[in-house]
Design a protein around this motif. Structure first.
Motif, PDB file in Angstrom:
ATOM      1  N   PHE A   7       0.854  -1.183   0.000  1.00 25.65           N
ATOM      2  CA  PHE A   7       0.000   0.000   0.000  1.00 25.65           C
ATOM      3  C   PHE A   7       0.889   1.231   0.000  1.00 25.65           C
ATOM      4  O   PHE A   7       1.755   1.363   0.862  1.00 25.65           O
ATOM      5  N   THR A   8       0.659   2.138  -0.944  1.00 21.13           N
ATOM      6  CA  THR A   8       1.396   3.397  -0.999  1.00 21.13           C
ATOM      7  C   THR A   8       0.386   4.538  -0.956  1.00 21.13           C
ATOM      8  O   THR A   8      -0.510   4.612  -1.808  1.00 21.13           O
ATOM      9  N   LYS A   9       0.504   5.405   0.046  1.00 20.63           N
ATOM     10  CA  LYS A   9      -0.399   6.560   0.141  1.00 20.63           C
ATOM     11  C   LYS A   9       0.039   7.577  -0.906  1.00 20.63           C
ATOM     12  O   LYS A   9       1.187   8.004  -0.923  1.00 20.63           O
ATOM     13  N   ILE A  10      -0.891   7.958  -1.798  1.00 21.45           N
ATOM     14  CA  ILE A  10      -0.532   8.913  -2.848  1.00 21.45           C
ATOM     15  C   ILE A  10      -1.253  10.252  -2.705  1.00 21.45           C
ATOM     16  O   ILE A  10      -0.845  11.226  -3.329  1.00 21.45           O
ATOM     17  N   TRP A  11      -2.277  10.293  -1.868  1.00 20.43           N
ATOM     18  CA  TRP A  11      -3.014  11.548  -1.677  1.00 20.43           C
ATOM     19  C   TRP A  11      -3.943  11.391  -0.486  1.00 20.43           C
ATOM     20  O   TRP A  11      -4.374  10.287  -0.170  1.00 20.43           O
ATOM     21  N   PHE A  12      -4.263  12.502   0.176  1.00 26.47           N
ATOM     22  CA  PHE A  12      -5.250  12.449   1.259  1.00 26.47           C
ATOM     23  C   PHE A  12      -5.797  13.843   1.509  1.00 26.47           C
ATOM     24  O   PHE A  12      -5.199  14.858   1.146  1.00 26.47           O
ATOM     25  N   ASP A  13      -6.978  13.889   2.109  1.00 31.14           N
ATOM     26  CA  ASP A  13      -7.554  15.134   2.607  1.00 31.14           C
ATOM     27  C   ASP A  13      -8.270  14.803   3.914  1.00 31.14           C
ATOM     28  O   ASP A  13      -8.014  13.761   4.511  1.00 31.14           O
ATOM     29  N   ASP A  14      -9.175  15.668   4.353  1.00 31.81           N
ATOM     30  CA  ASP A  14      -9.857  15.441   5.630  1.00 31.81           C
ATOM     31  C   ASP A  14     -10.814  14.254   5.609  1.00 31.81           C
ATOM     32  O   ASP A  14     -11.169  13.724   6.659  1.00 31.81           O
TER      33      ASP A  14
END
Length: 112
Positions: A7-14
Motif C-alpha cells: 500500500f502506498t499513500k498517494i493523496w489524502f484530505d480530511d
C-alpha cells in the motif's frame, strides 16, 4: 520477485486517503488506485488486529473502493484465510478505474 501486497499513500484530505495497491504473486503484479475513508481504514485495521489472533482458522474480508463503473477510482478486495494453524492464504481481486473503450466502459481487472 516475492509475493507481496504493498500500500502506498498517494493523496489524502480530511475525508479520504488514496492508495496505490500493488499485489504480486511472485510472477505477476497488478496495481490500482482506491479511495478509502479514514473511518473505514481505522475499522479495517482494528478488525485485522483481532483476526491475526485467529491462527487456528478464520476468514477476514477486506474491501476498499467499489467494483463497477458507478464508483470513482478502483476497487480492491482481499480474503485472508487461515486454512491450517499459522498458515495464511490470501486471495485478491483488483479493478482499476473504468474508461471508455469503443462504445462501452471497461476496467482492467486481476485476480491473484
Amino acid at each position: 520477485m516475492k509475493p507481496s501486497i504493498k500500500f502506498t499513500k498517494i493523496w489524502f484530505d480530511d475525508d479520504l486517503v488514496e492508495f496505490r495497491i500493488s499485489v504480486s504473486d511472485g510472477t505477476s503484479t497488478f496495481s490500482n488506485n482506491v479511495y478509502v475513508g479514514h473511518k473505514d481504514l481505522e475499522d479495517h485495521i482494528a478488525k485485522l488486529e483481532v483476526f491475526k489472533e485467529h491462527i487456528y482458522g478464520g476468514l477476514h474480508d477486506l474491501q476498499f473502493g467499489g467494483f463497477g463503473p458507478e464508483y470513482a477510482n478502483g476497487a480492491f478486495h482481499a480474503r485472508f484465510h487461515f486454512v491450517v494453524p499459522g498458515k495464511l492464504f490470501i486471495s485478491t481481486t483488483q479493478e482499476s478505474e473504468y474508461e471508455e473503450f469503443g462504445n462501452k466502459s471497461v476496467a482492467p481487472t486481476a485476480k491473484l
